[in-house]
Design an enzyme around this catalytic site. Sequence first.
Site, short mmCIF file in Angstrom:
data_model
loop_
_atom_site.label_atom_id
_atom_site.label_comp_id
_atom_site.label_asym_id
_atom_site.label_seq_id
_atom_site.Cartn_x
_atom_site.Cartn_y
_atom_site.Cartn_z
N ASP A 168 65.93 19.89 30.14
CA ASP A 168 65.71 18.53 29.83
C ASP A 168 65.81 17.48 30.93
O ASP A 168 66.72 17.63 31.85
CB ASP A 168 66.40 18.16 28.63
CG ASP A 168 66.25 16.90 27.85
OD1 ASP A 168 65.66 16.96 26.85
OD2 ASP A 168 66.50 15.78 28.22
N HIS A 214 73.01 16.01 23.61
CA HIS A 214 74.00 14.86 23.86
C HIS A 214 75.21 14.86 23.10
O HIS A 214 76.17 14.05 23.19
CB HIS A 214 73.20 13.46 23.97
CG HIS A 214 72.16 13.39 24.92
ND1 HIS A 214 72.44 13.46 26.35
CD2 HIS A 214 70.97 13.02 24.91
CE1 HIS A 214 71.27 13.30 27.07
NE2 HIS A 214 70.20 13.40 26.21
ZN LIG Z 1 65.95 14.34 27.21
#
Ligand SMILES: [Zn+2]
Length: 318
Positions: free
Chosen positions: A174, A137
């Site tokens: 993910d 992220h």
């Molecule tokens: Zn994650």
Amino acid sequence: MLSWIKNGLQSGLTAYITHSDCMLHNVGDMHPECPQRLVAIRDQLMASQIFDSLHEVEAPEVTDEQLARVHTPRYLEYLEMSQPLTGTFRVDPDTALMPNTLKAARRAAGGVVKAVDMVCQGQAPNAFCAIRPPGHHAESSKAMGFCYFNNVAVGIRHALAVHGLERAAVIDFDVHHGNGTEEIFRDDPQVMMASIFQHPFFPYSGDVPMGPNMVNIPMKAGSTGADFRDAVMDGWLPRLREFKPQILFISAGFDAHREDDMGMMGLVEADYEWVTRQLLKFADEYCEGRVVSVLEGGYDLSALGRSVTAHVRVLTDI
Ligand SMILES: [Zn+2]
């Protein structure tokens, strides 16, 4: 211990890259991205006797030069200036800098660089980086979603800059969209990214790809292993074959597991085993087997340990 490490070097075992400093970042007992994640992984690898088939290597600290290939100078300075000597500095409601956060993060990113060096120099056939904090992220100038340095991106840029490779691909399974990795490599002709992620869901991005080198496959809450396998076969693999990467990175998050409350998808260990097999097969054909897998999410400790074990079992089976 020493003779065991020496044997590892001689026989070209899968590298297992980690560091005790990665345990130092701790945002509190209630935070899901906790040091115990690495303990759970190690426990399951040991219990299943896979640990003996790995060559354990200490992650070095990433250098400023390696970080600067991905993150802006201003952002790196902001992190250094913001890290508190005591207490907490909140970057967002879920993400905080603690006194040892950057120490851990430097080992995490450095671990991926080490993995790249080992795989590209023929010291290991492939590598798994058991590192934290995670990275996918983190954007070029923004920490978010438990992430500070984009570990996989640092490894990719290192492979391209230092090892003379021209094309790298990153696969991200993910449950959350790897917004940081996409932002960093948007329109980069040397890098292709293919991912699946639950959508709509945090970080609420990815449904519209940022560039032609992005293969984004949003998946509904409740998607099953069969849906995931279709996405891999019909979405990822044809594009990977077209792109012909010379090295394959995996942003290996295990929070799409059905027991992981962080997401609402239904993957199980058999799906992680299956996708790893597909990716290794691809890498054997196109990348001389070079695979660097990097831990991202995965928060149910039991499911995480079992899923990583399923993934690493395939990596070692070569
Ligand atoms: Zn994650």
